[in-house]
Motif scaffolding. Structure first.
Motif, PDB file in Angstrom:
ATOM      1  N   PHE A 135     -72.921  22.267  58.168  1.00 32.09           N
ATOM      2  CA  PHE A 135     -72.225  20.828  57.368  1.00 32.09           C
ATOM      3  C   PHE A 135     -73.718  20.966  56.526  1.00 32.09           C
ATOM      4  O   PHE A 135     -74.704  20.828  56.754  1.00 32.09           O
ATOM      5  N   LYS A 169     -67.881  30.622  48.872  1.00 31.32           N
ATOM      6  CA  LYS A 169     -68.658  29.947  50.300  1.00 31.32           C
ATOM      7  C   LYS A 169     -69.981  30.547  49.671  1.00 31.32           C
ATOM      8  O   LYS A 169     -70.992  30.809  49.258  1.00 31.32           O
ATOM      9  N   ASP A 227     -66.676  22.153  62.100  1.00 30.56           N
ATOM     10  CA  ASP A 227     -67.105  23.310  61.392  1.00 30.56           C
ATOM     11  C   ASP A 227     -68.141  23.422  60.949  1.00 30.56           C
ATOM     12  O   ASP A 227     -68.569  23.138  60.025  1.00 30.56           O
ATOM     13  N   SER A 241     -70.605  24.631  55.829  1.00 29.96           N
ATOM     14  CA  SER A 241     -68.729  23.733  55.255  1.00 29.96           C
ATOM     15  C   SER A 241     -69.460  22.592  54.131  1.00 29.96           C
ATOM     16  O   SER A 241     -69.684  21.651  54.815  1.00 29.96           O
TER      17      SER A 241
END
Length: 361
Positions: free
Chosen positions: A59, A116, A56, A126
């Motif tokens: 990061f 987020k 994902d 992420s």
């Protein structure tokens, strides 16, 4: 309102990390904005960079951290602006089957921030282990903040957020090491040395450190090992048995995460003894043991995830022991570095040259 801060980003598998500006939102309900003061460079961050956790990307790395709460969202009551906190990746839900059974240390539905953090172009990040603390500020679920005594060094306190807690908890919580026990620890990196420190705190009578690096064995002695075994030159199973009257150790903690060392741990324990796996294996690894030996030797084979810790219980207690001089967390801090030095710290960690490099902000 949003905050633009510097942070360490892993954009692709195996690529060097980069120092970039990210956007961190103000906290929403149940969230907290934390000004990061220190964050340890952990193997887990390297695993994220290498794509070993998931893919994902990008990061936001860093998770072993301490800092000060800057603001909180609606409904947050456990922490307040100005609180000095250690960040954790076990913000218990209180409602899952583990929590309802009174075992919140095994919570199956831990909380992260819902909003987020992003790159400047809006790309969602992420955060490593739901934290993302190689940053000047980070957004987390309020339950990921554990308030501790401000007198503690941020560089030392933050290490309880992952590796040091994993090791101490492997001994105290998972292994249930007690007064007079014999303990062996295979693998004397940061987690293994923390297990040694935990065994000493628990009153173990004999603590045997096993590694292939004499530098690490010397460090292990300083943290509580009473005996050391270099497994390059000696059979660790035979050496542990010899040091325990021919029986084996009551508790053997495997802090490497390899089938070879796990087998050593299995056969180095006493009958009805306990093996604790706290080293993290890779997905392709497989273990073969005679099932009759598993049956005939009795005891317990356990894995220890985050040291089976409950942050609200364990972090304040361990910080109190640190401030009393009974737990030397400072010994785990090999060096302090800047955000832009994280990539070099990965190289030193991979070479076994440090227990922990710690980013100070």
């Amino acid at each position: 309102m949003t905050h633009q801060v510097r942070a360490v980003i892993a954009r692709g598998k195996g690529a060097p990390v980069s120092l970039e500006t990210i956007v961190v939102p103000d906290p929403g309900p149940g969230e907290a904005l934390v000004k990061v003061e220190a964050c340890g460079v952990c193997h887990t961050d390297l695993h994220y960079r290498e794509g070993g956790i998931n893919d994902d990307f990008p990061f936001l790395l860093g998770h072993e951290a301490a800092g000060v709460v800057e603001s909180v969202g609606e409904g947050v009551t456990d922490v307040a602006p100005g609180d000095f906190v250690i960040l954790n990746w076990r913000a218990v839900c209180g409602n899952c089957r583990a929590c309802r059974r009174g075992r919140p240390q095994y919570c199956f539905d831990t909380h992260n921030a819902k909003q987020k953090m992003t790159l400047l172009d809006g790309t969602e990040l992420s955060p490593a282990l739901g934290i993302g603390a190689f940053a000047e500020k980070t957004l987390v679920a309020a339950g990921q903040c554990t308030k501790v005594d401000r007198a503690a060094s941020a560089a030392a306190a933050g290490l309880l957020g992952c590796g040091v807690m994993a090791g101490i908890g492997a001994a105290i919580n998972t292994g249930n090491v007690g007064r007079g026990d014999t303990v062996a620890v295979i693998g004397c990196g940061g987690v293994g040395d923390a297990a040694i420190a935990g065994a000493r705190l628990a009153g173990a009578a004999r603590i045997i450190a096993v590694d292939i690096d004499d530098r690490k064995l010397e460090q292990a002695r300083s943290l509580g090992a009473t005996h050391t075994v270099n497994s390059k030159t000696a059979d660790p199973v035979e050496a542990i048995r010899e040091l325990t009257g021919g029986f084996g150790a009551d508790v053997v903690i495997e802090a490497v995460g390899r089938p070879e060392t796990y087998k050593q741990a299995f056969y180095a324990r006493d009958l009805a003894g306990t093996v604790v796996l706290v080293g993290v294996p890779t997905p392709e690894m497989k273990l073969e043991l005679p099932l009759l030996d598993v049956f005939g030797r009795g005891g317990a084979l356990k894995s220890s995830w985050y040291g089976d810790c409950l942050p609200s219980r364990d972090f304040p207690m361990l910080i109190d022991l640190y401030l009393q001089g009974r737990l030397d967390l400072d010994a785990f801090v090999t060096e302090t570095i800047a955000l832009e030095d994280v990539e070099k710290a990965f190289e030193r960690m991979h070479g076994g040259d440090v227990l922990r490099s710690v980013v100070e902000l």
